[in-house]
Motif scaffolding. Structure first.
Motif, PDB file in Angstrom:
ATOM      1  N   LYS A 114     -14.056  -3.122   2.956  1.00  0.00           N
ATOM      2  CA  LYS A 114     -13.787  -4.492   2.506  1.00  0.00           C
ATOM      3  C   LYS A 114     -12.300  -4.772   2.384  1.00  0.00           C
ATOM      4  CE  LYS A 114     -18.077  -4.493  -0.112  1.00  0.00           C
ATOM      5  NZ  LYS A 114     -18.503  -4.052  -1.437  1.00  0.00           N
ATOM      6  N   ALA A 115     -11.479  -3.826   2.858  1.00  0.00           N
ATOM      7  CA  ALA A 115     -10.035  -4.013   2.727  1.00  0.00           C
ATOM      8  C   ALA A 115      -9.546  -5.131   3.652  1.00  0.00           C
ATOM      9  CB  ALA A 115      -9.328  -2.698   3.042  1.00  0.00           C
ATOM     10  N   GLU A 116      -8.456  -5.767   3.203  1.00  0.00           N
ATOM     11  CA  GLU A 116      -7.921  -6.888   3.975  1.00  0.00           C
ATOM     12  C   GLU A 116      -7.500  -6.453   5.380  1.00  0.00           C
ATOM     13  OE1 GLU A 116      -4.851  -8.977   1.873  1.00  0.00           O
ATOM     14  OE2 GLU A 116      -4.564 -10.429   3.491  1.00  0.00           O
ATOM     15  N   LEU A 117      -6.820  -5.290   5.438  1.00  0.00           N
ATOM     16  CA  LEU A 117      -6.336  -4.807   6.738  1.00  0.00           C
ATOM     17  C   LEU A 117      -7.488  -4.510   7.694  1.00  0.00           C
ATOM     18  CD1 LEU A 117      -3.681  -4.103   8.197  1.00  0.00           C
ATOM     19  CD2 LEU A 117      -3.961  -1.752   7.381  1.00  0.00           C
ATOM     20  N   THR A 118      -8.573  -3.946   7.125  1.00  0.00           N
ATOM     21  CA  THR A 118      -9.757  -3.667   7.946  1.00  0.00           C
ATOM     22  C   THR A 118     -10.320  -4.984   8.499  1.00  0.00           C
ATOM     23  OG1 THR A 118     -10.202  -1.890   6.389  1.00  0.00           O
ATOM     24  CG2 THR A 118     -11.958  -2.399   7.947  1.00  0.00           C
ATOM     25  N   GLY A 119     -10.298  -6.031   7.645  1.00  0.00           N
ATOM     26  CA  GLY A 119     -10.758  -7.365   8.059  1.00  0.00           C
ATOM     27  C   GLY A 119      -9.921  -7.894   9.216  1.00  0.00           C
ATOM     28  N   VAL A 120      -8.595  -7.705   9.107  1.00  0.00           N
ATOM     29  CA  VAL A 120      -7.692  -8.180  10.165  1.00  0.00           C
ATOM     30  C   VAL A 120      -8.037  -7.503  11.480  1.00  0.00           C
ATOM     31  CG1 VAL A 120      -5.300  -8.169  10.981  1.00  0.00           C
ATOM     32  CG2 VAL A 120      -5.807  -8.689   8.567  1.00  0.00           C
ATOM     33  N   LEU A 121      -8.211  -6.159  11.414  1.00  0.00           N
ATOM     34  CA  LEU A 121      -8.504  -5.403  12.634  1.00  0.00           C
ATOM     35  C   LEU A 121      -9.816  -5.854  13.252  1.00  0.00           C
ATOM     36  CD1 LEU A 121      -7.293  -1.901  11.422  1.00  0.00           C
ATOM     37  CD2 LEU A 121      -6.527  -3.047  13.535  1.00  0.00           C
ATOM     38  N   ARG A 122     -10.790  -6.132  12.341  1.00  0.00           N
ATOM     39  CA  ARG A 122     -12.103  -6.544  12.835  1.00  0.00           C
ATOM     40  C   ARG A 122     -12.031  -7.932  13.501  1.00  0.00           C
ATOM     41  NH1 ARG A 122     -15.200  -6.340   8.081  1.00  0.00           N
ATOM     42  NH2 ARG A 122     -15.210  -4.066   7.948  1.00  0.00           N
TER      43      ARG A 122
ATOM     44  N   LEU B 240      -5.632   8.243  -5.766  1.00  0.00           N
ATOM     45  CA  LEU B 240      -5.374   8.147  -4.327  1.00  0.00           C
ATOM     46  C   LEU B 240      -6.631   7.690  -3.578  1.00  0.00           C
ATOM     47  CD1 LEU B 240      -2.755   8.753  -2.793  1.00  0.00           C
ATOM     48  CD2 LEU B 240      -3.707  10.984  -2.195  1.00  0.00           C
ATOM     49  N   GLU B 241      -7.758   8.204  -3.987  1.00  0.00           N
ATOM     50  CA  GLU B 241      -9.022   7.845  -3.366  1.00  0.00           C
ATOM     51  C   GLU B 241      -9.311   6.355  -3.580  1.00  0.00           C
ATOM     52  OE1 GLU B 241     -10.821   9.115  -1.263  1.00  0.00           O
ATOM     53  OE2 GLU B 241     -12.679   7.965  -1.373  1.00  0.00           O
ATOM     54  N   GLU B 242      -8.989   5.861  -4.779  1.00  0.00           N
ATOM     55  CA  GLU B 242      -9.147   4.427  -5.063  1.00  0.00           C
ATOM     56  C   GLU B 242      -8.291   3.592  -4.111  1.00  0.00           C
ATOM     57  OE1 GLU B 242      -8.240   3.004  -9.061  1.00  0.00           O
ATOM     58  OE2 GLU B 242      -9.698   4.492  -9.823  1.00  0.00           O
ATOM     59  N   LEU B 243      -7.048   4.033  -3.889  1.00  0.00           N
ATOM     60  CA  LEU B 243      -6.132   3.297  -3.011  1.00  0.00           C
ATOM     61  C   LEU B 243      -6.631   3.296  -1.570  1.00  0.00           C
ATOM     62  CD1 LEU B 243      -2.696   4.504  -4.436  1.00  0.00           C
ATOM     63  CD2 LEU B 243      -3.835   2.288  -4.806  1.00  0.00           C
ATOM     64  N   ARG B 244      -7.215   4.442  -1.174  1.00  0.00           N
ATOM     65  CA  ARG B 244      -7.743   4.522   0.193  1.00  0.00           C
ATOM     66  C   ARG B 244      -8.845   3.479   0.400  1.00  0.00           C
ATOM     67  NH1 ARG B 244     -11.516   6.182   3.168  1.00  0.00           N
ATOM     68  NH2 ARG B 244     -12.803   6.847   1.398  1.00  0.00           N
ATOM     69  N   VAL B 245      -9.724   3.372  -0.613  1.00  0.00           N
ATOM     70  CA  VAL B 245     -10.803   2.390  -0.509  1.00  0.00           C
ATOM     71  C   VAL B 245     -10.228   0.961  -0.515  1.00  0.00           C
ATOM     72  CG1 VAL B 245     -12.835   1.429  -1.681  1.00  0.00           C
ATOM     73  CG2 VAL B 245     -12.497   3.920  -1.567  1.00  0.00           C
ATOM     74  N   ARG B 246      -9.217   0.781  -1.449  1.00  0.00           N
ATOM     75  CA  ARG B 246      -8.682  -0.584  -1.583  1.00  0.00           C
ATOM     76  C   ARG B 246      -7.967  -1.054  -0.304  1.00  0.00           C
ATOM     77  NH1 ARG B 246      -4.277  -1.642  -5.763  1.00  0.00           N
ATOM     78  NH2 ARG B 246      -5.696  -0.429  -7.078  1.00  0.00           N
TER      79      ARG B 246
ATOM     80  N   ALA C 299       0.838  -1.206   0.000  1.00  0.00           N
ATOM     81  CA  ALA C 299       0.000   0.000   0.000  1.00  0.00           C
ATOM     82  C   ALA C 299       0.871   1.254   0.000  1.00  0.00           C
ATOM     83  CB  ALA C 299      -0.926   0.001   1.205  1.00  0.00           C
ATOM     84  N   ALA C 300       1.941   1.240   0.838  1.00  0.00           N
ATOM     85  CA  ALA C 300       2.803   2.419   0.914  1.00  0.00           C
ATOM     86  C   ALA C 300       3.408   2.721  -0.462  1.00  0.00           C
ATOM     87  CB  ALA C 300       3.899   2.204   1.944  1.00  0.00           C
ATOM     88  N   GLY C 301       3.848   1.664  -1.160  1.00  0.00           N
ATOM     89  CA  GLY C 301       4.430   1.857  -2.501  1.00  0.00           C
ATOM     90  C   GLY C 301       3.411   2.450  -3.470  1.00  0.00           C
ATOM     91  N   ALA C 302       2.184   1.884  -3.395  1.00  0.00           N
ATOM     92  CA  ALA C 302       1.140   2.345  -4.325  1.00  0.00           C
ATOM     93  C   ALA C 302       0.803   3.810  -4.060  1.00  0.00           C
ATOM     94  CB  ALA C 302      -0.098   1.469  -4.198  1.00  0.00           C
ATOM     95  N   ILE C 303       0.688   4.163  -2.754  1.00  0.00           N
ATOM     96  CA  ILE C 303       0.338   5.563  -2.410  1.00  0.00           C
ATOM     97  C   ILE C 303       1.428   6.507  -2.904  1.00  0.00           C
ATOM     98  CG2 ILE C 303       0.094   7.174  -0.471  1.00  0.00           C
ATOM     99  CD1 ILE C 303      -1.263   4.746   1.042  1.00  0.00           C
ATOM    100  N   GLU C 304       2.680   6.104  -2.693  1.00  0.00           N
ATOM    101  CA  GLU C 304       3.806   6.935  -3.126  1.00  0.00           C
ATOM    102  C   GLU C 304       3.755   7.188  -4.638  1.00  0.00           C
ATOM    103  OE1 GLU C 304       6.158   9.424  -1.820  1.00  0.00           O
ATOM    104  OE2 GLU C 304       5.396   7.912  -0.393  1.00  0.00           O
ATOM    105  N   GLY C 305       3.283   6.144  -5.374  1.00  0.00           N
ATOM    106  CA  GLY C 305       3.283   6.261  -6.840  1.00  0.00           C
ATOM    107  C   GLY C 305       2.001   6.826  -7.427  1.00  0.00           C
TER     108      GLY C 305
ATOM    109  N   LEU D  62      -0.493   4.206   7.002  1.00  0.00           N
ATOM    110  CA  LEU D  62      -1.082   4.373   5.667  1.00  0.00           C
ATOM    111  C   LEU D  62      -1.964   5.620   5.609  1.00  0.00           C
ATOM    112  CD1 LEU D  62      -1.914   0.700   4.607  1.00  0.00           C
ATOM    113  CD2 LEU D  62       0.030   2.137   3.938  1.00  0.00           C
ATOM    114  N   GLU D  63      -2.703   5.869   6.724  1.00  0.00           N
ATOM    115  CA  GLU D  63      -3.538   7.082   6.745  1.00  0.00           C
ATOM    116  C   GLU D  63      -2.667   8.344   6.622  1.00  0.00           C
ATOM    117  OE1 GLU D  63      -7.439   5.608   9.329  1.00  0.00           O
ATOM    118  OE2 GLU D  63      -5.786   6.642  10.327  1.00  0.00           O
ATOM    119  N   ALA D  64      -1.538   8.320   7.344  1.00  0.00           N
ATOM    120  CA  ALA D  64      -0.644   9.485   7.293  1.00  0.00           C
ATOM    121  C   ALA D  64      -0.069   9.654   5.890  1.00  0.00           C
ATOM    122  CB  ALA D  64       0.474   9.328   8.320  1.00  0.00           C
ATOM    123  N   LEU D  65       0.333   8.493   5.312  1.00  0.00           N
ATOM    124  CA  LEU D  65       0.897   8.563   3.956  1.00  0.00           C
ATOM    125  C   LEU D  65      -0.129   9.115   2.960  1.00  0.00           C
ATOM    126  CD1 LEU D  65       2.971   5.261   3.508  1.00  0.00           C
ATOM    127  CD2 LEU D  65       3.825   7.620   3.516  1.00  0.00           C
ATOM    128  N   LEU D  66      -1.367   8.615   3.125  1.00  0.00           N
ATOM    129  CA  LEU D  66      -2.435   9.091   2.220  1.00  0.00           C
ATOM    130  C   LEU D  66      -2.596  10.602   2.335  1.00  0.00           C
ATOM    131  CD1 LEU D  66      -5.212   6.363   2.584  1.00  0.00           C
ATOM    132  CD2 LEU D  66      -4.206   7.160   0.430  1.00  0.00           C
TER     133      LEU D  66
END
Ligand code: DAH
Length: 352
Positions: free
Chosen positions: A36-44, A25-31, A12-18, A68-72
């Motif tokens: 439905k993001a994997e990381l959100t699933g892990v936290l849940r 950027l908004e697409e990456l935030r959703v992804r 994610a960090a690489g994608a945001i940087e690029g 990731l939020e800060a990077l975004l």
């Protein structure tokens, strides 16, 4: 699990940087951080993990999310700035530029252009240009031009008088400015006077208002030869370098001798007939076209301005008056003088 979190974070960090645009950027935030993001699933799913894993996995997942939020946010700020910059460049308005150039909406009238041509020619010979009043005193229009009161020459010109002021009239010629110019400046004087004049007259070659250019030259020792040379230069400028002049005796009250001046016909070259042998219609077979009136200024006229330095024993000179409409009609083949003043653009546009 920890490895997976690290992999997601790194990807994610690489994608945001690029990311190249705020939409991307908004697409990456959703992804990566959306519902439905994997990381959100892990936290849940932390609560379902075995007790000993919860702290580590939860901590790693939360750090990853925060990072990731800060990077975004950083990336969004950077992108906003460059997008704004790009927009400013493309939307740039240079307020110092002149307005849209005015569309060409017209051009000088043929009479104005012809007047200018005569003026320019005479300025080239050293003359000044002066203008005078169209509403004139009888004194300047007639008396000081050697028309004594009651003299029949006054009847030669159909004058418009101001009813309530019999001494005031619409000038019938530009000649009154001869006297006014001499009152204003001592000799030597070389002046041309363009302007409107008025007579009760109306047909294909006369209009109640028309234009003349007056010429006046007064200095010590001027002769009829100077008049002839000056008019030759003017007529060649107007009608072509090969023209010749002919002076015929005439009468004007304010010149002595007076002449009418003819210019050799510029259509037939003065022969009176055209190449096919038919009679030239411009000069009516004469070879000459009458073009103006002129003469040596009458000493009586100088007598009226003697207090202004014009001693007829010391200075003399010549004057001429040329009709602008007539010159324009001849030069451009206009058959009817009234067309100049009809304001029909189809006619006027031909002379741009
Ligand atoms: N003023 C005369 C006219 O309108 C024209 C004219 C003739 C002017 C002779 C002159 C001149 O200055 O010398 O008919």
């Amino acid at each position: 699990m920890l490895e997976r979190i690290e992999a997601i974070r790194a990807e994610a960090a690489g994608a945001i940087e690029g990311a190249g645009s705020s939409a991307e950027l908004e697409e990456l935030r959703v992804r990566y951080l959306g519902r439905k993001a994997e990381l959100t699933g892990v936290l849940r799913g932390i609560a379902e993990l075995p007790q000993e894993e919860r702290g580590q996995v939860g901590g790693a997942a939360n750090r990853a999310r925060k990072e990731l939020e800060a990077l975004l946010e950083q990336r969004a700020e950077a992108l906003d700035a460059t997008e704004l910059e790009a927009q400013l460049v493309t939307d740039r308005i240079d307020v110092t530029l002149p307005g849209a150039p005015p569309r060409p909406v017209g051009h000088p009238h043929l009479i104005a252009r012809t007047t200018r041509l005569i003026e320019d020619t005479m300025v080239g010979l050293g003359y000044h240009v002066a203008e005078g009043p169209e509403i004139e005193h009888d004194y300047y229009n007639f008396t000081a031009l050697n028309h004594p009161p009651g003299h029949p020459a006054r009847m030669l010109q159909d004058t418009f008088y101001v009813q309530s002021h019999p001494d005031v009239l619409l000038r019938t010629h530009t000649s009154p400015m001869q006297v006014r110019s001499m009152e204003a400046k001592p000799p030597p004087i070389f002046v041309v006077v363009p302007g409107k004049v008025y007579r009760r007259d109306s047909d294909a070659t006369h209009s109640p208002m028309f234009h003349q250019v007056e010429g006046l030259a007064i200095a010590a020792g001027l002769t009829l030869a100077d008049l002839q040379g000056t008019l030759l230069a003017m007529c060649r400028a107007l009608f072509g370098g090969d023209r010749e002049l002919r002076l015929r005796p005439h009468f004007f009250p304010f010149t002595e001798p007076s002449v009418e001046v003819d210019v050799s016909c510029f259509q037939c070259g003065g022969r009176g007939e055209l190449a096919g042998g038919e009679r030239c219609n411009l000069c009516k077979g004469q070879g000459w076209i009458e073009i103006l009136g002129a003469g040596m200024v009458d000493p009586n006229v100088l007598g009226f301005v003697e207090p202004h330095g014009y001693d007829p024993e010391q200075v003399q000179g010549f004057a001429f008056g040329i009709g602008v409409e007539r010159v324009a009609m001849l030069r451009h083949g206009v058959p009817d003088l009234r067309r100049f003043f009809d304001n029909d653009v189809r006619m006027l546009e031909q002379f741009s």
